[in-house]
Design a protein around this motif. Structure first.
Motif, PDB file in Angstrom:
ATOM      1  N   GLU A 150       0.856  -1.160  -0.167  1.00 58.95           N
ATOM      2  CA  GLU A 150      -0.115  -0.126  -0.137  1.00 58.95           C
ATOM      3  C   GLU A 150       0.705   1.150  -0.032  1.00 58.95           C
ATOM      4  O   GLU A 150       0.475   2.150  -0.680  1.00 58.95           O
ATOM      5  CB  GLU A 150      -0.993   0.148   1.212  1.00 58.95           C
ATOM      6  CG  GLU A 150      -2.175  -1.097   1.311  1.00 58.95           C
ATOM      7  CD  GLU A 150      -2.780  -1.242   2.469  1.00 58.95           C
ATOM      8  OE1 GLU A 150      -4.147  -1.884   2.196  1.00 58.95           O
ATOM      9  OE2 GLU A 150      -2.099  -1.018   3.296  1.00 58.95           O
ATOM     10  N   ILE A 151       1.912   1.225   0.823  1.00 54.59           N
ATOM     11  CA  ILE A 151       2.831   2.483   0.801  1.00 54.59           C
ATOM     12  C   ILE A 151       3.554   2.375  -0.857  1.00 54.59           C
ATOM     13  O   ILE A 151       3.418   3.792  -1.257  1.00 54.59           O
ATOM     14  CB  ILE A 151       3.928   2.277   1.949  1.00 54.59           C
ATOM     15  CG1 ILE A 151       3.425   2.279   3.212  1.00 54.59           C
ATOM     16  CG2 ILE A 151       4.824   3.160   1.641  1.00 54.59           C
ATOM     17  CD1 ILE A 151       4.168   1.859   4.326  1.00 54.59           C
ATOM     18  N   VAL A 152       3.986   1.756  -1.346  1.00 53.52           N
ATOM     19  CA  VAL A 152       4.540   1.889  -2.675  1.00 53.52           C
ATOM     20  C   VAL A 152       3.447   2.246  -3.728  1.00 53.52           C
ATOM     21  O   VAL A 152       3.715   2.870  -4.453  1.00 53.52           O
ATOM     22  CB  VAL A 152       5.284   0.461  -3.012  1.00 53.52           C
ATOM     23  CG1 VAL A 152       5.745   0.342  -4.571  1.00 53.52           C
ATOM     24  CG2 VAL A 152       6.281  -0.057  -2.017  1.00 53.52           C
ATOM     25  N   GLU A 153       2.119   1.682  -3.376  1.00 57.40           N
ATOM     26  CA  GLU A 153       1.282   2.092  -4.431  1.00 57.40           C
ATOM     27  C   GLU A 153       0.801   3.473  -4.400  1.00 57.40           C
ATOM     28  O   GLU A 153       0.729   4.313  -5.285  1.00 57.40           O
ATOM     29  CB  GLU A 153      -0.132   1.063  -4.108  1.00 57.40           C
ATOM     30  CG  GLU A 153      -1.106   1.549  -5.257  1.00 57.40           C
ATOM     31  CD  GLU A 153      -2.275   0.507  -4.912  1.00 57.40           C
ATOM     32  OE1 GLU A 153      -3.390   1.133  -4.729  1.00 57.40           O
ATOM     33  OE2 GLU A 153      -2.106  -0.493  -4.575  1.00 57.40           O
ATOM     34  N   ARG A 154       0.838   4.059  -2.914  1.00 51.58           N
ATOM     35  CA  ARG A 154       0.275   5.336  -2.689  1.00 51.58           C
ATOM     36  C   ARG A 154       1.245   6.398  -2.632  1.00 51.58           C
ATOM     37  O   ARG A 154       1.049   7.676  -2.837  1.00 51.58           O
ATOM     38  CB  ARG A 154      -0.699   5.264  -1.431  1.00 51.58           C
ATOM     39  CG  ARG A 154      -2.027   4.546  -1.441  1.00 51.58           C
ATOM     40  CD  ARG A 154      -2.469   4.688   0.049  1.00 51.58           C
ATOM     41  NE  ARG A 154      -3.320   3.427  -0.027  1.00 51.58           N
ATOM     42  CZ  ARG A 154      -4.280   3.278   1.358  1.00 51.58           C
ATOM     43  NH1 ARG A 154      -4.073   3.903   2.230  1.00 51.58           N
ATOM     44  NH2 ARG A 154      -4.902   2.374   1.293  1.00 51.58           N
ATOM     45  N   PHE A 155       2.406   6.201  -2.159  1.00 53.31           N
ATOM     46  CA  PHE A 155       3.636   6.997  -2.170  1.00 53.31           C
ATOM     47  C   PHE A 155       4.928   6.528  -2.656  1.00 53.31           C
ATOM     48  O   PHE A 155       5.970   6.531  -2.062  1.00 53.31           O
ATOM     49  CB  PHE A 155       3.774   6.868  -0.502  1.00 53.31           C
ATOM     50  CG  PHE A 155       2.732   7.488   0.357  1.00 53.31           C
ATOM     51  CD1 PHE A 155       2.224   8.879   0.452  1.00 53.31           C
ATOM     52  CD2 PHE A 155       1.898   6.469   1.035  1.00 53.31           C
ATOM     53  CE1 PHE A 155       1.110   9.367   1.128  1.00 53.31           C
ATOM     54  CE2 PHE A 155       0.763   6.678   1.659  1.00 53.31           C
ATOM     55  CZ  PHE A 155       0.430   8.272   1.579  1.00 53.31           C
ATOM     56  N   GLY A 156       4.681   5.934  -3.849  1.00 55.72           N
ATOM     57  CA  GLY A 156       5.813   5.514  -4.588  1.00 55.72           C
ATOM     58  C   GLY A 156       7.004   6.059  -4.612  1.00 55.72           C
ATOM     59  O   GLY A 156       8.211   5.536  -4.153  1.00 55.72           O
ATOM     60  N   GLU A 157       6.839   7.617  -4.801  1.00 50.81           N
ATOM     61  CA  GLU A 157       8.193   8.305  -5.211  1.00 50.81           C
ATOM     62  C   GLU A 157       8.656   8.799  -3.916  1.00 50.81           C
ATOM     63  O   GLU A 157       9.993   8.692  -3.874  1.00 50.81           O
ATOM     64  CB  GLU A 157       7.830   9.612  -5.852  1.00 50.81           C
ATOM     65  CG  GLU A 157       7.352   9.485  -7.506  1.00 50.81           C
ATOM     66  CD  GLU A 157       8.832   8.897  -8.254  1.00 50.81           C
ATOM     67  OE1 GLU A 157      10.092   9.293  -8.148  1.00 50.81           O
ATOM     68  OE2 GLU A 157       8.358   8.052  -9.104  1.00 50.81           O
ATOM     69  N   GLN A 158       7.809   9.117  -2.900  1.00 51.72           N
ATOM     70  CA  GLN A 158       8.322   9.370  -1.680  1.00 51.72           C
ATOM     71  C   GLN A 158       9.113   8.027  -0.754  1.00 51.72           C
ATOM     72  O   GLN A 158      10.210   8.113  -0.377  1.00 51.72           O
ATOM     73  CB  GLN A 158       7.207   9.775  -0.699  1.00 51.72           C
ATOM     74  CG  GLN A 158       7.493  10.186   0.508  1.00 51.72           C
ATOM     75  CD  GLN A 158       6.532  10.374   1.677  1.00 51.72           C
ATOM     76  OE1 GLN A 158       5.722   9.642   1.925  1.00 51.72           O
ATOM     77  NE2 GLN A 158       6.439  11.811   1.975  1.00 51.72           N
ATOM     78  N   TYR A 159       8.585   6.742  -1.212  1.00 46.32           N
ATOM     79  CA  TYR A 159       9.176   5.555  -0.918  1.00 46.32           C
ATOM     80  C   TYR A 159      10.562   5.430  -1.425  1.00 46.32           C
ATOM     81  O   TYR A 159      11.481   4.970  -0.733  1.00 46.32           O
ATOM     82  CB  TYR A 159       8.315   4.627  -1.105  1.00 46.32           C
ATOM     83  CG  TYR A 159       8.752   3.000  -0.993  1.00 46.32           C
ATOM     84  CD1 TYR A 159       8.794   2.679   0.408  1.00 46.32           C
ATOM     85  CD2 TYR A 159       9.423   2.249  -1.752  1.00 46.32           C
ATOM     86  CE1 TYR A 159       9.410   1.371   0.702  1.00 46.32           C
ATOM     87  CE2 TYR A 159       9.919   1.159  -1.335  1.00 46.32           C
ATOM     88  CZ  TYR A 159       9.788   0.696  -0.083  1.00 46.32           C
ATOM     89  OH  TYR A 159      10.400  -0.378  -0.070  1.00 46.32           O
ATOM     90  N   LEU A 160      10.755   5.572  -2.662  1.00 46.13           N
ATOM     91  CA  LEU A 160      11.790   5.330  -3.430  1.00 46.13           C
ATOM     92  C   LEU A 160      12.806   6.163  -2.831  1.00 46.13           C
ATOM     93  O   LEU A 160      14.051   5.973  -2.607  1.00 46.13           O
ATOM     94  CB  LEU A 160      11.762   5.472  -4.680  1.00 46.13           C
ATOM     95  CG  LEU A 160      10.748   4.528  -5.493  1.00 46.13           C
ATOM     96  CD1 LEU A 160      10.611   4.719  -6.979  1.00 46.13           C
ATOM     97  CD2 LEU A 160      11.753   2.925  -5.601  1.00 46.13           C
ATOM     98  N   ALA A 161      12.588   7.621  -2.415  1.00 42.14           N
ATOM     99  CA  ALA A 161      13.331   8.534  -2.185  1.00 42.14           C
ATOM    100  C   ALA A 161      14.059   8.231  -0.958  1.00 42.14           C
ATOM    101  O   ALA A 161      15.130   8.307  -0.203  1.00 42.14           O
ATOM    102  CB  ALA A 161      12.770   9.850  -2.122  1.00 42.14           C
ATOM    103  N   TRP A 162      13.147   7.755   0.029  1.00 39.17           N
ATOM    104  CA  TRP A 162      13.321   7.118   1.438  1.00 39.17           C
ATOM    105  C   TRP A 162      14.451   5.961   1.129  1.00 39.17           C
ATOM    106  O   TRP A 162      15.498   5.868   1.991  1.00 39.17           O
ATOM    107  CB  TRP A 162      12.254   6.704   2.175  1.00 39.17           C
ATOM    108  CG  TRP A 162      12.495   6.176   3.643  1.00 39.17           C
ATOM    109  CD1 TRP A 162      13.057   6.701   4.485  1.00 39.17           C
ATOM    110  CD2 TRP A 162      12.130   4.928   3.937  1.00 39.17           C
ATOM    111  NE1 TRP A 162      13.202   5.822   5.546  1.00 39.17           N
ATOM    112  CE2 TRP A 162      12.450   4.636   5.110  1.00 39.17           C
ATOM    113  CE3 TRP A 162      11.553   3.651   3.304  1.00 39.17           C
ATOM    114  CZ2 TRP A 162      12.162   3.556   5.926  1.00 39.17           C
ATOM    115  CZ3 TRP A 162      11.164   2.723   4.065  1.00 39.17           C
ATOM    116  CH2 TRP A 162      11.564   2.337   5.280  1.00 39.17           C
TER     117      TRP A 162
END
Length: 150
Positions: free
Chosen positions: A36-48
């Motif tokens: 769900e995190i990857v789906e909803r916040f993909g760019e933010q997740y990748l930056a983290w």
């Protein structure tokens, strides 16, 4: 707190609580699965994942977690008698950032400490040149530790 209470019941030692040792607040990510995190916040997740300072879901930066937790550990460690032992119970993210801060590592290297499994421990000692990590994630089974962020 439940883990600290279990240890206290086994040892008969008192527990002191400090809200600064709570887990990282992850804002809108709280309660979501990895998918769900990857789906909803993909760019933010990748930056983290790249090690960029990210307020996951609008929550805390890892450095802010260390800013609040490390002083608690240091304050209690300073009160120990020679050869005393301090047991700090918290959550994996808080423990990892606090260890990274105590070791003097730059924040983008904290992820290199790896995950911390439930009911496992790390051991740090203080020497003439500062803190030293003596054991990390001790007590695990022989399988790899994977957090929900992998």
């Amino acid at each position: 707190m439940a883990t600290a209470n279990e240890l206290a019941s086994l040892t008969g030692l008192p527990v002191s609580y400090d809200s600064a040792l709570r887990e990282t607040y992850a804002g809108a990510w709280q309660g979501l699965t990895h998918e769900e995190i990857v789906e909803r916040f993909g760019e933010q997740y990748l930056a983290w994942k790249r090690g960029e300072p990210v307020r996951r879901g609008g929550g805390e930066l890892e450095t802010e977690v260390a800013d609040r937790a490390a002083p608690v550990v240091l304050r209690h460690a300073d009160k120990l008698p020679d050869n005393g032992t301090l047991v700090v119970v918290s959550h994996g993210g808080t423990i990892r950032t606090t260890i990274g801060r105590l070791l003097g590592l730059e924040a983008h290297h904290w992820e290199g400490l790896g995950g911390l499994s439930n009911c496992c421990w790390s051991i740090l000692g203080e020497g003439v040149r500062g803190w030293r990590l003596q054991e990390h994630n001790a007590g695990t089974l022989p399988e790899p530790v994977l957090g929900d962020d992998d």
